[in-house]
Design a protein around this motif. Structure first.
Motif, short mmCIF file in Angstrom:
data_model
loop_
_atom_site.label_atom_id
_atom_site.label_comp_id
_atom_site.label_asym_id
_atom_site.label_seq_id
_atom_site.Cartn_x
_atom_site.Cartn_y
_atom_site.Cartn_z
N TRP A 1 2.86 32.57 6.30
CA TRP A 1 2.76 31.61 7.39
C TRP A 1 2.62 30.17 6.90
CZ3 TRP A 1 0.91 32.23 12.89
CH2 TRP A 1 1.42 33.42 13.45
N TRP A 2 1.87 29.97 5.84
CA TRP A 2 1.65 28.60 5.38
C TRP A 2 2.97 27.95 4.96
CZ3 TRP A 2 -1.95 25.29 6.28
CH2 TRP A 2 -2.02 24.13 5.54
N GLN A 3 3.72 28.64 4.14
CA GLN A 3 5.01 28.11 3.68
C GLN A 3 6.00 27.99 4.85
OE1 GLN A 3 5.70 26.80 0.70
NE2 GLN A 3 7.70 26.23 1.47
N SER A 4 6.00 28.98 5.72
CA SER A 4 6.92 28.96 6.87
C SER A 4 6.61 27.81 7.82
CB SER A 4 6.85 30.29 7.64
OG SER A 4 7.32 31.34 6.84
N ALA A 5 5.36 27.40 7.88
CA ALA A 5 4.96 26.32 8.78
C ALA A 5 5.41 24.95 8.27
CB ALA A 5 3.45 26.32 8.98
N ASN B 1 7.96 22.70 9.94
CA ASN B 1 8.15 23.21 11.31
C ASN B 1 6.96 22.95 12.23
OD1 ASN B 1 10.78 24.48 10.95
ND2 ASN B 1 9.69 25.83 9.54
N TYR B 2 5.76 23.06 11.68
CA TYR B 2 4.53 22.87 12.45
C TYR B 2 3.62 21.92 11.69
CZ TYR B 2 5.82 26.88 15.29
OH TYR B 2 6.48 27.73 16.13
N GLY C 1 -5.14 26.83 4.74
CA GLY C 1 -5.49 25.79 5.70
C GLY C 1 -5.15 26.25 7.10
N PHE C 2 -4.92 25.28 7.98
CA PHE C 2 -4.70 25.55 9.39
C PHE C 2 -3.27 25.16 9.79
CE2 PHE C 2 -9.16 24.79 8.74
CZ PHE C 2 -9.76 25.83 9.43
N VAL C 3 -2.63 26.06 10.52
CA VAL C 3 -1.34 25.76 11.14
C VAL C 3 -1.66 25.44 12.60
CG1 VAL C 3 0.94 26.63 11.79
CG2 VAL C 3 -0.08 27.31 9.59
N ASN D 1 -0.82 24.34 16.60
CA ASN D 1 0.21 24.72 17.57
C ASN D 1 0.97 23.50 18.09
OD1 ASN D 1 -1.82 23.73 19.17
ND2 ASN D 1 -1.73 25.36 20.68
N GLU D 2 1.48 22.74 17.15
CA GLU D 2 2.30 21.58 17.47
C GLU D 2 3.50 21.55 16.52
OE1 GLU D 2 1.95 16.80 16.94
OE2 GLU D 2 0.17 17.85 17.64
N ARG D 3 4.67 21.70 17.11
CA ARG D 3 5.89 21.63 16.30
C ARG D 3 6.07 20.20 15.82
NH1 ARG D 3 9.37 25.86 16.22
NH2 ARG D 3 9.12 27.42 17.84
N LEU D 4 6.61 20.07 14.63
CA LEU D 4 6.91 18.72 14.16
C LEU D 4 7.97 18.15 15.08
CD1 LEU D 4 6.82 19.16 10.31
CD2 LEU D 4 5.08 18.24 11.82
N GLY D 5 7.76 16.95 15.50
CA GLY D 5 8.63 16.35 16.51
C GLY D 5 7.86 16.12 17.79
N GLY D 6 6.63 16.69 17.88
CA GLY D 6 5.74 16.31 18.96
C GLY D 6 5.45 17.28 20.06
N SER D 7 6.13 18.40 20.18
CA SER D 7 5.84 19.28 21.33
C SER D 7 4.69 20.23 21.00
CB SER D 7 7.08 20.08 21.75
OG SER D 7 7.45 20.98 20.74
#
Length: 169
Positions: free
Chosen positions: A52-56, A59-60, A148-150, A152-158
């Motif tokens: 999850w950390w790398q996948s985020a 993206n998040y 760390g913490f992912v 719940n905000e996609r990069l780009g603001g939503s």
């Protein structure tokens, strides 16, 4: 040293409060931590918890500060070879939070709500934590490394809208 003692004291007091972890009903489905975290947080990441950390990344929004609804990503270690993910349900202090998670320790396949987690890292950066262990009414003796913490905000603001499933209550 004093800060660690203060964290331990807060965790002990919180552990004895009426909001101690609740384990799901026996007839509840068998939950995996990843499935539970994805459904609860709204963060659309797939794969083992440690990925999850790398996948985020890219993206998040990620970081070392907890936020309610964010996902704490544990590094793989020892018997926890696939890592673990848990959703932050409450922030108590800068070094003590509560999480809700599934498939942890003695609660295989079950959901545990409002479990106390303390940051025990030397730098206070949430890179190492201890998790409340109900059978001894204290933080467990294991120290778990975390990425760390992912959030719940996609990069780009939503920001994603997510809440704990009503079936938990």
């Amino acid at each position: 040293m004093l800060k660690r003692l203060a964290v331990a004291l807060v965790a002990m007091v919180v552990g004895f409060s009426p909001l101690t972890p609740q384990i799901a009903r026996a007839d509840a489905p068998y939950w995996q931590c990843v499935t539970f975290a994805r459904l609860t947080s709204g963060i659309e990441i797939r794969g083992d918890a440690w990925t999850w950390w790398q996948s985020a990344q890219g993206n998040y929004r990620t970081g070392s500060e907890p936020e309610v609804g964010s996902v704490l990503v544990f590094r793989p270690t020892g018997r926890m070879t696939r890592g673990h993910v848990a959703v932050v349900s409450e922030i108590l202090t800068d070094r003590v939070i509560r999480i809700t998670h599934a498939n942890w320790g003695g609660s295989r396949g079950k959901i545990e709500e409002n479990v106390t987690v303390a940051d025990v890292s030397d730098a206070g950066d949430w890179s190492a934590v201890k998790v409340w262990y109900a059978p001894i009414n204290d933080l467990g003796s294991s120290v778990y490394p975390v990425y760390g913490f992912v959030h719940n905000e996609r990069l780009g603001g939503s920001t994603l809208i997510a809440s704990l499933p009503s079936a938990l209550g």
